[in-house]
Motif scaffolding. Structure first.
Motif, mmCIF file in Angstrom:
data_model
loop_
_atom_site.group_PDB
_atom_site.id
_atom_site.type_symbol
_atom_site.label_atom_id
_atom_site.label_comp_id
_atom_site.label_asym_id
_atom_site.label_seq_id
_atom_site.Cartn_x
_atom_site.Cartn_y
_atom_site.Cartn_z
ATOM 1 N N ALA A 245 0.766 -1.067 0.066
ATOM 2 C CA ALA A 245 -0.094 -0.151 0.013
ATOM 3 C C ALA A 245 0.931 1.482 0.070
ATOM 4 O O ALA A 245 0.363 2.412 -0.258
ATOM 5 C CB ALA A 245 -0.826 0.020 1.233
ATOM 6 N N PHE A 246 2.035 1.079 0.202
ATOM 7 C CA PHE A 246 3.048 2.229 0.753
ATOM 8 C C PHE A 246 3.827 2.461 -0.769
ATOM 9 O O PHE A 246 4.359 3.620 -1.016
ATOM 10 C CB PHE A 246 3.771 2.234 1.710
ATOM 11 C CG PHE A 246 3.006 2.006 2.910
ATOM 12 C CD1 PHE A 246 2.582 3.134 3.601
ATOM 13 C CD2 PHE A 246 2.972 0.861 3.711
ATOM 14 C CE1 PHE A 246 1.747 2.928 4.800
ATOM 15 C CE2 PHE A 246 2.283 0.512 4.809
ATOM 16 C CZ PHE A 246 1.658 1.835 5.385
ATOM 17 N N LEU A 247 4.287 1.348 -1.502
ATOM 18 C CA LEU A 247 5.062 1.613 -2.610
ATOM 19 C C LEU A 247 4.401 0.862 -3.777
ATOM 20 O O LEU A 247 4.076 -0.122 -3.939
ATOM 21 C CB LEU A 247 6.546 0.838 -2.136
ATOM 22 C CG LEU A 247 7.013 1.399 -0.922
ATOM 23 C CD1 LEU A 247 8.250 0.561 -0.564
ATOM 24 C CD2 LEU A 247 7.684 2.697 -1.442
ATOM 25 N N ASP A 248 4.618 1.461 -4.784
ATOM 26 C CA ASP A 248 4.094 1.033 -6.092
ATOM 27 C C ASP A 248 4.733 -0.130 -6.796
ATOM 28 O O ASP A 248 5.899 -0.044 -6.659
ATOM 29 C CB ASP A 248 4.062 2.313 -7.112
ATOM 30 C CG ASP A 248 3.367 2.034 -8.512
ATOM 31 O OD1 ASP A 248 3.468 1.058 -8.934
ATOM 32 O OD2 ASP A 248 2.597 2.958 -8.829
ATOM 33 N N ALA A 249 4.235 -1.183 -7.219
ATOM 34 C CA ALA A 249 4.648 -2.169 -7.438
ATOM 35 C C ALA A 249 5.740 -1.859 -8.718
ATOM 36 O O ALA A 249 6.721 -2.571 -8.918
ATOM 37 C CB ALA A 249 3.750 -3.330 -8.062
ATOM 38 N N ARG A 250 5.264 -0.832 -9.598
ATOM 39 C CA ARG A 250 6.420 -0.589 -10.706
ATOM 40 C C ARG A 250 7.652 -0.182 -9.992
ATOM 41 O O ARG A 250 8.458 0.024 -10.992
ATOM 42 C CB ARG A 250 5.648 0.644 -11.701
ATOM 43 C CG ARG A 250 4.136 -0.007 -12.239
ATOM 44 C CD ARG A 250 3.639 1.291 -12.874
ATOM 45 N NE ARG A 250 3.144 2.196 -12.081
ATOM 46 C CZ ARG A 250 2.448 3.373 -12.172
ATOM 47 N NH1 ARG A 250 2.254 3.609 -13.583
ATOM 48 N NH2 ARG A 250 1.725 4.024 -11.462
#
Length: 311
Positions: A245-250
């Motif tokens: 939820a805190f860090l974009d998977a990209r």
């Protein structure tokens, strides 16, 4: 006139609701820095048969010292802490230089990226779990507004005393709620925290000045500390929760470009930010594959393993 009056009367309520939503997004981040021992406990049990495993409470967290002043929590201070621990406990190689397999999650991972590039002779292998590199994070956030929204709590934490006040209200009730929530908390229902585990997480934060040191890590992000932009030369195992939820998977794909030969990226489907707690068995398998299973290793020939930082 009546609509204007109603709008004026409702303004405080709207403000409180907006503030509540903002705090709900940021609350877990304050806990992240304080959870090193709980997060690393399964590594102590799993890998101590082959490695000397060291799980750190970062300065200002848990039972570690809490030096006063925001400047005590600058990134370079944490890098020096890690260097001294490896100097004292690492396995010395042929040239007498101590080295380790360095493992970091969240803040521990952020510092581990830079430590492995700054002191390459001291890191044989590097394991990063849901943690950005500062240089990559700045560029990625500038190009991806969604990450800017995910990281909005960082700007809130720059304020003095107000974050400490809001996060401690009602005996940390907001933090308890978020840590057990379906979006920000552990995604696997069977692994969600019990009441006793929640109390263990929040114990350090409930002590006098318990919240300020963890928040000071955020307050030093924009303090002009130098950012090491070199690529760590050691092989890297990069582990990422697809539903962080805190860090974009990209962001994980961008970080992959900084990996040395022999490195690998594993994105765990359905997993959130708290991988060590949520997927301990999967992490154990991936870590053993990366460092070499016991049956394939010669006894007494392995370096020490240092697990740095929180979840």
């Amino acid at each position: 006139m009546l609509p204007s009056l109603c709008s004026l009367l409702l303004a405080p309520t709207r403000l409180l609701l907006a503030l509540g939503r903002a705090v709900a997004r940021v609350a877990v981040a304050a806990v992240a820095v304080a959870a090193a021992v709980a997060i690393c406990g399964f590594w102590l049990r799993e890998f101590s048969t082959r490695f000397r495993v060291v799980a750190l409470d970062q300065r200002g967290c848990g039972a570690s010292d809490k030096p006063p002043g925001k400047s005590s929590y600058r990134p370079e201070a944490m890098l020096e802490d890690i260097r001294q621990v490896i100097e004292a406990l690492g396995t010395r190689g042929e040239k007498g230089i101590p080295k380790c397999i360095l493992v970091g999650h969240d803040w521990g991972g952020l510092f581990s990226w830079e430590f492995a590039a700054t002191y390459p002779a001291m890191v044989e292998k590097l394991v990063i779990i849901d943690a950005p590199h500062r240089a990559v994070m700045a560029d990625f956030t500038a190009r991806h507004p969604t990450q800017l929204l995910r990281s909005s709590y960082v700007f809130f934490f720059q304020l003095p005393w107000l974050p400490e006040l809001l996060l401690s209200l009602g005996d940390f009730e907001l933090l308890k709620t978020i840590l057990t929530g379906r979006w920000l908390g552990i995604q696997e229902p069977r692994r969600r925290l019990t009441e006793q585990e929640l109390d263990a997480y929040l114990y350090g934060l409930s002590q006098p000045r318990g919240l300020t040191p963890p928040l000071d890590y955020y307050r030093n992000l924009f303090g002009g500390s130098p950012v090491c932009r070199e690529r760590p030369p050691a092989p890297v195992l990069l582990l990422w929760g697809a539903r962080d939820a805190f860090l974009d998977a990209r962001l994980a794909t961008c970080l992959r470009r900084r990996l040395a030969p022999g490195s690998c990226l594993h994105v765990l489907p359905g997993a959130g930010h708290w991988l060590p707690e949520e997927r301990p068995d999967a992490l154990n398998r991936l870590l053993w594959d990366f460092v070499g299973a016991p049956a394939r290793a010669a006894a007494g020939s392995s370096p020490g393993a240092a697990a740095s930082g929180p979840s």
